[in-house]
Design a protein around this motif. Structure first.
Motif, PDB file in Angstrom:
ATOM      1  N   ALA A 178       0.860  -1.196   0.000  1.00 20.45           N
ATOM      2  CA  ALA A 178       0.000   0.000   0.000  1.00 20.45           C
ATOM      3  C   ALA A 178       0.887   1.232   0.000  1.00 20.45           C
ATOM      4  O   ALA A 178       1.876   1.304   0.733  1.00 20.45           O
ATOM      5  CB  ALA A 178      -0.908   0.002   1.221  1.00 20.45           C
ATOM      6  N   GLU A 225      -2.470   4.341  -0.557  1.00 18.21           N
ATOM      7  CA  GLU A 225      -2.594   3.904   0.825  1.00 18.21           C
ATOM      8  C   GLU A 225      -3.841   4.466   1.497  1.00 18.21           C
ATOM      9  O   GLU A 225      -4.425   3.844   2.385  1.00 18.21           O
ATOM     10  CB  GLU A 225      -1.353   4.320   1.608  1.00 18.21           C
ATOM     11  CG  GLU A 225      -1.260   3.762   3.003  1.00 18.21           C
ATOM     12  CD  GLU A 225       0.085   4.043   3.643  1.00 18.21           C
ATOM     13  OE1 GLU A 225       0.402   3.376   4.636  1.00 18.21           O
ATOM     14  OE2 GLU A 225       0.816   4.930   3.149  1.00 18.21           O
ATOM     15  N   LEU A 258      -7.745   5.126  -2.657  1.00 23.49           N
ATOM     16  CA  LEU A 258      -7.767   3.780  -3.227  1.00 23.49           C
ATOM     17  C   LEU A 258      -9.152   3.448  -3.775  1.00 23.49           C
ATOM     18  O   LEU A 258      -9.286   2.936  -4.892  1.00 23.49           O
ATOM     19  CB  LEU A 258      -7.361   2.756  -2.170  1.00 23.49           C
ATOM     20  CG  LEU A 258      -7.427   1.286  -2.592  1.00 23.49           C
ATOM     21  CD1 LEU A 258      -6.581   1.014  -3.823  1.00 23.49           C
ATOM     22  CD2 LEU A 258      -6.994   0.381  -1.424  1.00 23.49           C
ATOM     23  N   THR A 313      -6.508  -4.640   4.039  1.00 23.93           N
ATOM     24  CA  THR A 313      -6.158  -3.656   3.021  1.00 23.93           C
ATOM     25  C   THR A 313      -6.693  -2.304   3.496  1.00 23.93           C
ATOM     26  O   THR A 313      -7.462  -2.237   4.463  1.00 23.93           O
ATOM     27  CB  THR A 313      -6.767  -3.979   1.642  1.00 23.93           C
ATOM     28  OG1 THR A 313      -8.125  -3.500   1.585  1.00 23.93           O
ATOM     29  CG2 THR A 313      -6.750  -5.471   1.346  1.00 23.93           C
TER      30      THR A 313
END
Length: 259
Positions: free
Chosen positions: A9, A15, A20, A96
């Motif tokens: 990331a 990130e 994202l 994530t």
């Protein structure tokens, strides 16, 4: 709970959760006449500026399956850790910037009993090939559990046997992560990648590393496809010279769907 944290990331993809999310949605906002219900996706795993547009051609096919797919079985090549066979993580979830994805613990326990499969956390810790696929899956699917395999030195038969163990029904999606040729001049790469694509379409499960870095998992799925009578649809092939890099030395990317 042991959680596998993002390794790339801020390098391969944004990130920030907002950045994202916007990036993935932008990549997926494509007008593509191809509509099909895939059982298997073969997708690239470079940074999003390089291969994201190619990967999106595959992932947008999942839109009608948003609430159908409950489990994603992933296979990608080991870039950092040499080992024999297939590696599972010890983690119970992958994280994530878009949130947590739970591992299918029952399936992991079953898989760990298979020949050629082992728990090898170090193979997953810094590996990017599976991680970069997750934000696409999180965006396209409502909820799913993950069965992630990093593939080391393994035969097509070994990989195919694991794939078939977790083939499942409409609730299960198989994702194969691989780029194509590496570090050739633009035109040479196009020629190599076109030949590789033809082999993939013909279900030739004898690819080697110069044709695709994920040749081991690709060979496994092509052998499985031959056994099950699946067909391959080529969705997109490009290289970094087409997307965000120079043309003197490029990396090839392909997106394919099998059903």
């Amino acid at each position: 709970m042991e959680i596998r944290q993002p390794a790339v990331a801020g390098m391969f993809y944004p990130e920030s959760p907002q950045d994202l999310g916007n990036t993935v949605k932008s990549l997926l906002a494509i007008d593509d006449p191809i509509t099909m219900v895939p059982k298997v996706l073969i997708v690239p795993h470079a940074g999003y500026i390089y291969s994201g547009t190619v990967a999106a051609k595959a992932y947008h096919l999942l839109e009608p399956l948003k609430n159908t797919i409950q489990r994603v079985v992933m296979f990608g090549p080991s870039h950092r850790v040499p080992f024999t066979g297939l590696a599972l993580p010890a983690a119970e979830a992958f994280n994530t910037p878009l949130g947590m994805i739970n591992i299918d613990k029952i399936a992991i326990e079953q898989a760990a009993q298979l020949e050629d499969v082992q728990i090898l956390d170090i193979a997953h810790t810094h590996e990017h090939c599976l991680e970069v696929q997750l934000p696409f899956l999180q965006t396209m699917l409502a909820s799913f559990k993950l069965i992630p395999f990093v593939v080391g030195h393994a035969s097509a038969e070994s990989v195919a046997n694991v794939i078939e163990q977790f083939w499942g029904g409409p609730e299960t999606l198989i994702v194969i992560s691989s780029d194509l040729s590496h570090y050739h001049p633009y035109q040479e790469a196009k020629t190599i990648d076109a030949a590789t694509t033809e082999k993939i379409k013909l279900l030739d499960y004898h690819l080697h590393g110069e044709e695709a870095c994920g040749c081991k998992p690709i060979n496994g799925i092509l052998l499985t496809a031959k056994r099950k009578g699946l067909e391959v649809t080529t969705l997109d092939t490009r290289n970094s010279g087409d997307t965000a890099g120079p043309k003197d030395t490029v990396v090839g990317y392909g997106a394919y769907a099998l059903r």
